[in-house]
Design a protein around this motif. Sequence first.
Motif, mmCIF file in Angstrom:
data_model
loop_
_atom_site.group_PDB
_atom_site.id
_atom_site.type_symbol
_atom_site.label_atom_id
_atom_site.label_comp_id
_atom_site.label_asym_id
_atom_site.label_seq_id
_atom_site.Cartn_x
_atom_site.Cartn_y
_atom_site.Cartn_z
ATOM 1 N N THR A 9 0.622 -1.313 -0.310
ATOM 2 C CA THR A 9 0.156 0.216 -0.256
ATOM 3 C C THR A 9 0.744 1.261 -0.316
ATOM 4 O O THR A 9 0.777 2.330 -0.597
ATOM 5 C CB THR A 9 -0.975 -0.336 1.543
ATOM 6 N N VAL A 10 2.019 1.151 0.828
ATOM 7 C CA VAL A 10 2.867 2.226 0.897
ATOM 8 C C VAL A 10 3.653 2.660 -0.266
ATOM 9 O O VAL A 10 3.339 3.576 -1.057
ATOM 10 C CB VAL A 10 3.941 2.180 1.851
ATOM 11 N N THR A 11 4.333 1.556 -0.562
ATOM 12 C CA THR A 11 5.257 1.613 -2.487
ATOM 13 C C THR A 11 4.062 2.424 -3.315
ATOM 14 O O THR A 11 4.075 3.041 -3.911
ATOM 15 C CB THR A 11 5.153 0.119 -2.635
ATOM 16 N N ARG A 12 2.198 1.302 -3.676
ATOM 17 C CA ARG A 12 1.642 2.543 -4.305
ATOM 18 C C ARG A 12 1.117 3.836 -4.155
ATOM 19 O O ARG A 12 1.339 4.991 -5.478
ATOM 20 C CB ARG A 12 0.083 0.929 -4.217
ATOM 21 N N GLU A 63 19.024 5.982 -6.290
ATOM 22 C CA GLU A 63 19.584 7.807 -5.338
ATOM 23 C C GLU A 63 19.485 7.371 -3.603
ATOM 24 O O GLU A 63 18.910 6.605 -3.726
ATOM 25 C CB GLU A 63 18.325 8.301 -5.674
ATOM 26 N N VAL A 64 20.243 8.241 -4.281
ATOM 27 C CA VAL A 64 20.321 8.356 -2.270
ATOM 28 C C VAL A 64 20.195 9.861 -1.333
ATOM 29 O O VAL A 64 20.425 11.052 -2.824
ATOM 30 C CB VAL A 64 22.027 8.578 -1.974
ATOM 31 N N MET A 65 18.543 9.488 -1.248
ATOM 32 C CA MET A 65 18.209 10.785 -0.430
ATOM 33 C C MET A 65 18.298 11.102 1.042
ATOM 34 O O MET A 65 18.008 10.210 1.473
ATOM 35 C CB MET A 65 16.064 10.241 -1.275
ATOM 36 N N PRO A 66 17.700 12.340 1.515
ATOM 37 C CA PRO A 66 17.373 12.546 2.666
ATOM 38 C C PRO A 66 16.388 11.438 3.358
ATOM 39 O O PRO A 66 17.055 11.612 4.570
ATOM 40 C CB PRO A 66 17.029 13.513 3.108
ATOM 41 N N ILE A 67 15.770 10.735 2.814
ATOM 42 C CA ILE A 67 15.133 9.747 3.588
ATOM 43 C C ILE A 67 14.979 8.453 3.809
ATOM 44 O O ILE A 67 14.608 7.642 4.263
ATOM 45 C CB ILE A 67 13.452 10.226 3.239
ATOM 46 N N PRO A 108 18.063 3.332 10.285
ATOM 47 C CA PRO A 108 16.792 2.819 8.896
ATOM 48 C C PRO A 108 16.524 3.316 8.236
ATOM 49 O O PRO A 108 16.391 4.173 7.648
ATOM 50 C CB PRO A 108 16.128 2.446 9.836
ATOM 51 N N ASN A 109 16.409 2.811 7.321
ATOM 52 C CA ASN A 109 15.621 3.376 5.669
ATOM 53 C C ASN A 109 14.224 2.850 5.784
ATOM 54 O O ASN A 109 14.038 1.385 5.508
ATOM 55 C CB ASN A 109 15.592 2.816 4.468
ATOM 56 N N ILE A 110 12.756 3.957 5.832
ATOM 57 C CA ILE A 110 11.800 3.217 6.668
ATOM 58 C C ILE A 110 10.788 3.321 4.772
ATOM 59 O O ILE A 110 9.573 3.227 4.684
ATOM 60 C CB ILE A 110 10.951 3.915 7.661
ATOM 61 N N THR A 111 11.657 3.913 4.015
ATOM 62 C CA THR A 111 11.027 4.428 2.592
ATOM 63 C C THR A 111 10.547 3.293 1.985
ATOM 64 O O THR A 111 10.902 2.498 2.101
ATOM 65 C CB THR A 111 11.553 5.616 1.913
ATOM 66 N N PRO A 112 9.907 3.452 0.057
ATOM 67 C CA PRO A 112 9.812 2.378 -0.485
ATOM 68 C C PRO A 112 10.799 1.970 -0.916
ATOM 69 O O PRO A 112 10.334 1.755 -2.315
ATOM 70 C CB PRO A 112 8.088 2.511 -1.290
ATOM 71 N N TYR A 113 11.793 3.262 -1.039
ATOM 72 C CA TYR A 113 12.797 3.116 -1.750
ATOM 73 C C TYR A 113 14.541 2.687 -1.264
ATOM 74 O O TYR A 113 14.723 2.714 -0.752
ATOM 75 C CB TYR A 113 13.918 5.197 -1.812
ATOM 76 N N ASN A 171 26.205 -2.964 0.769
ATOM 77 C CA ASN A 171 25.093 -2.808 1.177
ATOM 78 C C ASN A 171 23.324 -2.690 0.449
ATOM 79 O O ASN A 171 23.389 -1.416 0.007
ATOM 80 C CB ASN A 171 25.711 -1.318 2.133
ATOM 81 N N ALA A 172 23.029 -3.064 1.504
ATOM 82 C CA ALA A 172 21.512 -3.085 1.007
ATOM 83 C C ALA A 172 20.697 -1.489 1.301
ATOM 84 O O ALA A 172 20.128 -0.580 0.640
ATOM 85 C CB ALA A 172 20.813 -4.045 0.424
ATOM 86 N N LYS A 173 20.699 -1.537 2.478
ATOM 87 C CA LYS A 173 19.354 -0.640 3.082
ATOM 88 C C LYS A 173 18.464 -1.302 2.384
ATOM 89 O O LYS A 173 17.565 0.201 1.794
ATOM 90 C CB LYS A 173 20.239 0.754 2.825
ATOM 91 N N ALA A 174 17.510 -1.818 2.362
ATOM 92 C CA ALA A 174 16.803 -2.439 1.718
ATOM 93 C C ALA A 174 15.118 -1.396 2.399
ATOM 94 O O ALA A 174 15.514 -0.924 3.192
ATOM 95 C CB ALA A 174 16.589 -3.789 1.633
ATOM 96 N N ALA A 175 14.607 -1.454 0.836
ATOM 97 C CA ALA A 175 13.090 -0.546 1.151
ATOM 98 C C ALA A 175 12.656 -1.193 2.350
ATOM 99 O O ALA A 175 12.607 -2.613 3.311
ATOM 100 C CB ALA A 175 12.131 -0.632 0.213
#
Lengths: 265, 265
Positions: free
Chosen positions: A175-178, B135-139, B208-213, B96-100
């Motif tokens: 959902t968040v990805t979409r 792309e490395v973003m602030p978030i 941590p990476n909490i985004t879908p990116y 290093n992955a820092k997965a979505a």
Amino acid sequence: MKLTQQQIDNFNREGWLFLPELFNAEEVALLAREAINIYDANRPEVWREKSGAPRTAFAAHLYNEAFRLLGAHPRMIEPIEQVFGEKVYMHQFKINAKAAFTGDVWQWHQDYGTWKRDDGMPEPRAMNIAIFLDEVMPINGPLLLIPKSHKRGVLSAGHDTLTTSYPLWTLDKETVTRLAAEGGIVAPTGMPGSVLMFHGNLVHASPPNITPYPRKIVYLTLCACSNHITKFTREEWIAHQDFTPIKPVPDDALMRLARSARTAA
Amino acid sequence: MKLTQQQIDNFNREGWLFLPELFNAEEVALLAREAINIYDANRPEVWREKSGAPRTAFAAHLYNEAFRLLGAHPRMIEPIEQVFGEKVYMHQFKINAKAAFTGDVWQWHQDYGTWKRDDGMPEPRAMNIAIFLDEVMPINGPLLLIPKSHKRGVLSAGHDTLTTSYPLWTLDKETVTRLAAEGGIVAPTGMPGSVLMFHGNLVHASPPNITPYPRKIVYLTLCACSNHITKFTREEWIAHQDFTPIKPVPDDALMRLARSARTAA
């Protein structure tokens, strides 16, 4: 204080509105000091991270004079009355700490999801207002918002009671990805005293804070009086049951308290 | 490729240097695809988060042609030879992955602290080079650096084996707070193909990476050959024991592989 028509149109389209430095340095300094005193006091309304650091303090407007004035401040009450076209009451009041080094994640969620499921709030006619007590930077755990997601209604969610010390109805990754593919993600940042309004259905989250910079934010949830909650499953100091319309204090009330506190010190 | 004197002066003063889009879109697309294949393969060199998501993949330059070419690429090897004034070998190579959604924290640390304590590397004459595959973003979990902290030598550290799946010599809050008060904190961000060099003693972390990116970064650690490690406590594919000077490949080698891979597909 009134919003312009352009600000209201922006809010309706994007689901959020940022008002830089709405409160001045003296007003914010008082609130920041009082927030630290509140975290230090061991009241039941102060919830802590698993590490013991403060996470959120509820209902400080009911026992602290500075936060009482903030919770009835015309710079917030009047714009929200304008948006809803009626008087408002305080549904929830909290001071979120996001402490330096230890402030933990808030997973992706909609606030109205909780107000509806847990509190029986009829419609998403309640507004979140975040008042920054510290500078919010990209790196110290800013709020992440998905613009336009407030138009999707209440999305299905799971009740996460494990990840942090705070139970939350959270959205799944798909959902968040979409939603982010459609609306992107923004992280409004700014100086202490800045104010961020966002819609009760706007999807948002905030990452942990691993920096030495604390990121305290006060959250007011102002609900249209006719839209008061109907289920009482949570503590009264979490989801308030007093639906009396808020009567705004004078615009300089907080400033005067800050000056008298400084003089007394 | 050579650095300018101004770039070298900047690096010496701040401890880091950012080179935007040093690799082009075709080169990076190949590397990003290969990285995902490597994460999907269940090799012992792929370490995972507690959630099971990939965290880091070691030594891919030894078994993958695209990463072999990256690990010997003149756009990195020549500048680092220039800084150290001698040939270099590969001390460590990881993706290093820092997965979505699930990529976890790297706590505040200095890399040379580990190279010295665990690997017996005589001096901090090894360079970290980060190549952005997304792309490395602030978030999305950028690297946070404390400028000028590389001048503080090896700071005392505790061995954290609990927080994440990767054991790390980490700095305490007081040290990080003090260094950040002096040097601030920067979060270099940029498009895929950008390169960030930083000193082995530069204090850094990533949230941590909490985004879908997703936020995949390749890290090369190039060590001056005369400064090779002297203790062999870690797996050979974590801290390499082959001190042969790297012979750079032609500048267009990675590009040619990307084009031939595309033609073959």
